[in-house]
Design a protein around this motif. Sequence first.
Motif, mmCIF file in Angstrom:
data_model
loop_
_atom_site.group_PDB
_atom_site.id
_atom_site.type_symbol
_atom_site.label_atom_id
_atom_site.label_comp_id
_atom_site.label_asym_id
_atom_site.label_seq_id
_atom_site.Cartn_x
_atom_site.Cartn_y
_atom_site.Cartn_z
ATOM 1 N N ALA A 6 45.467 44.816 41.161
ATOM 2 C CA ALA A 6 45.330 45.899 42.140
ATOM 3 C C ALA A 6 44.519 47.044 41.555
ATOM 4 C CB ALA A 6 46.722 46.385 42.567
ATOM 5 N N ARG A 7 44.811 47.389 40.291
ATOM 6 C CA ARG A 7 44.051 48.453 39.632
ATOM 7 C C ARG A 7 42.580 48.068 39.496
ATOM 8 N NH1 ARG A 7 46.770 48.754 35.133
ATOM 9 N NH2 ARG A 7 48.091 50.535 35.687
ATOM 10 N N THR A 8 42.316 46.799 39.178
ATOM 11 C CA THR A 8 40.947 46.331 39.033
ATOM 12 C C THR A 8 40.163 46.488 40.331
ATOM 13 O OG1 THR A 8 41.547 44.741 37.310
ATOM 14 C CG2 THR A 8 39.527 44.313 38.528
ATOM 15 N N ILE A 9 40.782 46.094 41.450
ATOM 16 C CA ILE A 9 40.109 46.196 42.749
ATOM 17 C C ILE A 9 39.813 47.649 43.090
ATOM 18 C CG2 ILE A 9 40.387 45.794 45.229
ATOM 19 C CD1 ILE A 9 42.022 43.303 44.516
ATOM 20 N N VAL A 10 40.763 48.537 42.825
ATOM 21 C CA VAL A 10 40.559 49.956 43.120
ATOM 22 C C VAL A 10 39.427 50.540 42.273
ATOM 23 C CG1 VAL A 10 41.622 52.246 42.974
ATOM 24 C CG2 VAL A 10 42.921 50.317 43.903
ATOM 25 N N LEU A 11 39.428 50.229 40.978
ATOM 26 C CA LEU A 11 38.404 50.785 40.086
ATOM 27 C C LEU A 11 37.014 50.272 40.437
ATOM 28 C CD1 LEU A 11 40.252 50.644 36.633
ATOM 29 C CD2 LEU A 11 39.778 52.662 38.036
ATOM 30 N N CYS A 12 36.892 48.976 40.709
ATOM 31 C CA CYS A 12 35.567 48.403 41.010
ATOM 32 C C CYS A 12 35.056 48.856 42.372
ATOM 33 C CB CYS A 12 35.628 46.877 40.952
ATOM 34 S SG CYS A 12 35.916 46.205 39.300
ATOM 35 N N GLY A 13 35.989 49.122 43.317
ATOM 36 C CA GLY A 13 35.561 49.562 44.636
ATOM 37 C C GLY A 13 35.418 51.061 44.770
ATOM 38 N N GLY A 14 35.826 51.801 43.753
ATOM 39 C CA GLY A 14 35.763 53.249 43.824
ATOM 40 C C GLY A 14 34.351 53.791 43.933
ATOM 41 N N ARG A 15 33.371 53.022 43.508
ATOM 42 C CA ARG A 15 31.979 53.471 43.561
ATOM 43 C C ARG A 15 31.441 53.487 44.988
ATOM 44 N NH1 ARG A 15 28.746 49.347 40.280
ATOM 45 N NH2 ARG A 15 27.006 50.521 41.141
ATOM 46 N N ILE A 16 32.095 52.750 45.911
ATOM 47 C CA ILE A 16 31.629 52.667 47.301
ATOM 48 C C ILE A 16 32.180 53.859 48.069
ATOM 49 C CG2 ILE A 16 31.619 51.259 49.393
ATOM 50 C CD1 ILE A 16 32.096 48.812 47.626
#
Length: 406
Positions: A6-16
């Motif tokens: 869950a943390r990985t998805i949030v961090l990688c998508g935070g740039r959008i």
Amino acid sequence: MSLPPARTIVLCGGRIEDDETRRVFEVRVLERLDRVPMTAAALTEVARKVAQELDPVSISDRHKAARRRRRVGFRPGEDAMGAFDAEVANVLGVGMMDRIDQMAKTVLAARAAARRAGDPVALADDRSLDEIRADIFTDLTLTGTPTGHDHLYGATFPEPSNSADAKDKDTDVGLGATRDGTGGAADAKAGDVGLGATGATADAGAGAGSAPCTGSGSGAVSAFGPAPKPVGLGAIRGSVHITIPAEALADPTNRTEGATLAGAGPIPIIDAKEIAADATIWNRAFTDAHTGVLLTVDQRFPTMAQRRFLKARDERCRFPGCRQAIRKHYVDVDHTHPHSRGGPTNVANLEYLCETHHMLEQMTQWAVTQGPGGVLEWTSPNGRVYTDTPPPVARFTPPDNEPPPF
């Protein structure tokens, strides 16, 4: 879902920044995760790639801006020890680390051989692999010449001299390598690769496919004439593994779709194309169109798993009558139907041959075909057929009336 993915998805998508685009990103990543269970590290690579595909700014433009952050720093620490901190392009950093790792393991292998010979220096050296990596890094940074911190057991180094005799004399340099007219231990192909990377393995296919290639500045011409060719540890080149979609590789106008650097994520397609341009061997990798899972790789060289299977099946050279056992330096893996003529690299088209009979099979009128179960049929130049069957795995058969031992 556990916290790490869950943390990985949030961090990688935070740039959008766009909410709707971020929603599409989340759905795509979760669909991939539902179809193919992944570790947090594997999910990171997938999520980065999906985010890159949805980002309206291309990876090439973002990388161009991010390269302005490249830097090197040093932080003094406790007990007279400190730490380097560097920010460089991923493709270069992976190649640099791979080269240092190869050099350190070469020093370890030399130390093991010297220990077996009773060398007192090698016996007294108790450095770990990490310590040797640090020593190699120090050598490269301070002198440009990797020596493993002078722990090259039994190797000698040339004394500085301007005499003609010294120039003509073969001198041992680094792990027993010699500097001679042919380039000594290795003659690496010259040429800048990518952003100056010293070596690469590029994958392209449609999947994808792979193409090992080497390049270095070893053949570059300076104001003082040709640079000396590397020897010993210096001849080792780093490598990287890149996946490039086939349509992106074939399209000369594509400057936005990124390739993927194994273990690091997307890189600009223009850099990947520069690395791929020097490739001399290509492997095609075919992936599932829906999940992206690798299905098969069309490559010349067998995998370690295939080699293990062949060793267990063949045990010896498969030429009729030859009893040469499988050893690293005495046998080769041969394609029954040559790879250059479309023969696949799978266990049904591979067999072990000793060097002599491998040469015989390639350079003479002897012909071979492989049937089910690895049975080889050899045809001599005069037309006689000889059958060679793999050694049996079971060495004995118990009597029918003997009860099982359990």
